[in-house]
Enzyme design. Sequence first.
Site, PDB file in Angstrom:
ATOM      1  N   TYR A  76      -4.940  -8.693  -0.594  1.00  0.00           N
ATOM      2  CA  TYR A  76      -4.161  -7.552  -1.075  1.00  0.00           C
ATOM      3  C   TYR A  76      -2.867  -8.081  -1.669  1.00  0.00           C
ATOM      4  O   TYR A  76      -2.194  -8.913  -1.049  1.00  0.00           O
ATOM      5  CB  TYR A  76      -3.865  -6.603   0.092  1.00  0.00           C
ATOM      6  N   ASP A 104       0.522 -15.929  -3.564  1.00  0.00           N
ATOM      7  CA  ASP A 104       1.202 -14.724  -3.081  1.00  0.00           C
ATOM      8  C   ASP A 104       1.653 -15.003  -1.645  1.00  0.00           C
ATOM      9  O   ASP A 104       0.870 -14.932  -0.704  1.00  0.00           O
ATOM     10  CB  ASP A 104       0.252 -13.531  -3.149  1.00  0.00           C
ATOM     11  N   LYS A 116       9.328  -8.938   1.247  1.00  0.00           N
ATOM     12  CA  LYS A 116      10.299  -8.462   2.227  1.00  0.00           C
ATOM     13  C   LYS A 116      10.956  -9.550   3.076  1.00  0.00           C
ATOM     14  O   LYS A 116      12.103  -9.401   3.502  1.00  0.00           O
ATOM     15  CB  LYS A 116       9.584  -7.479   3.138  1.00  0.00           C
TER      16      LYS A 116
HETATM   17  N1  HOZ Z   1       0.169  -2.918   3.322  1.00  0.00           N
HETATM   18  C1  HOZ Z   1       1.116  -3.332   4.269  1.00  0.00           C
HETATM   19  C2  HOZ Z   1       0.661  -4.448   5.135  1.00  0.00           C
HETATM   20  N2  HOZ Z   1      -0.314  -5.280   4.623  1.00  0.00           N
HETATM   21  C3  HOZ Z   1       1.577  -2.221   5.148  1.00  0.00           C
HETATM   22  C4  HOZ Z   1       2.808  -1.633   4.628  1.00  0.00           C
HETATM   23  C5  HOZ Z   1       3.467  -0.610   5.520  1.00  0.00           C
HETATM   24  O1  HOZ Z   1       2.834   0.310   6.024  1.00  0.00           O
HETATM   25  O2  HOZ Z   1       4.647  -0.743   5.705  1.00  0.00           O
END
Ligand code: HOZ
Length: 419
Positions: free
Chosen positions: A144, A239, A267
Amino acid sequence: MKTEQSAALMERAQGIIPGGVNSPVRAFRGVGGVPRFIERGEGCRMFDADGNAYIDYVGSWGPLILGHRFPAVMEAIRGVLEVGTSFGAPTEREIELAEEIRAAVPSMEMVRLVNSGTEATMSALRVARGFTGRTLTVKFEGCYHGHVDSLLVKAGSGMATLGIADTAGVPDEFARTTMALPYNSVEALEAAFAAHGDEIAAVIIEPVVGNMGCVPPLPGYHEALRALCTKHGALLIFDEVMTGFRVSFGGAQALYGIRPDLSTFGKVIGGGLPIAAYGGRAEIMQKVAPVGNVYQAGTLSGNPLAVAAGLAMLRHLKAHPEVYAQIDAAAARICAAAPAGVTVNRVGSMFTFFFGTGAVRDWETAKAADTGRFKAFFHHMLEQGVYLPPSQFEAAFVGAAHDEAAVSATVSAIRAFGG
Ligand code: HOZ
């Protein structure tokens, strides 16, 4: 455990926010039950609206390596509040953060700050296409890279959790610019390059997957990938939104000794505030506007609050390299407590327990996991005050704030799981 307040908040949220959440996995659809509404965090713990305390292994999905409200990060944020929170003009601290990133990750010869991992991967892909003059992207099933249109093909994380194979709203023309291959298969890579080598602009990969649960690369896999990209003139994009400053200070590229052409960070470089970055070889990054003709922009890019928080965190990690041995050892202790028969994947301080399956090395083997047993395990742990990612297809993260008491309590909770 009381959940009345969270349940009431969820009901209210669902009337105004789709699914009650601003990002799908948080809705607990992968595990059922009441999503906890969090009021505050401190160190390795979070506290919900009903007053329950949890040892937190989500860590804001990775970045909180130093835990909630780490003093140096708080102090940096307070300092910015005194001078202004957004200017839409350059500041010296942006240079400092870019320099810290480059010092830790030498392949990041030039760095552009953006606001989220999605923006970083979207922009890296655009500059890869602009640089190579090619269109095709290779990604991997179950990986992802944010919600970029062309990267939502066979994606992990929330798509895997909700069982959405290919999202609506992405035109076929966009989806056709992406080839999804099985992770960890050198044969699949060789076949793709043999058929399309001169059309592939970039291969984008999670160097350690976090978004189908934690899945490490097999020995030699990244070396083969690097060699194929170089041979065919395709750019290799790591990534590192999850792995950056996490599996080592220099990220997965330092851990495995691979130099990608471009990388993305999320982040983690904001110490919990919204920020991300992409960057890499200078000759590629010089294609980005205003120097080159690949356009990418953003008012909040390099936001002073996020930059200051990120700088404080990266400087602390640089000054305390022992953090990595500490968090890796804590994760190893937790993983050693896994029930018999559970497949444990761990790289450093990120890990996943897969239930009812054998070795997990790609999406085919990950999706064979028994999500019903994971759900039982998740709720058992939650009742014991341990907050794990609410999906079989997400990685858990250990941070430096997970002290002896927290790790011991977690180990005891795992041992008490009846199956
Ligand atoms: N897609 C995010 C983790 N792989 C989750 C993001 C979230 O809910 O903060």
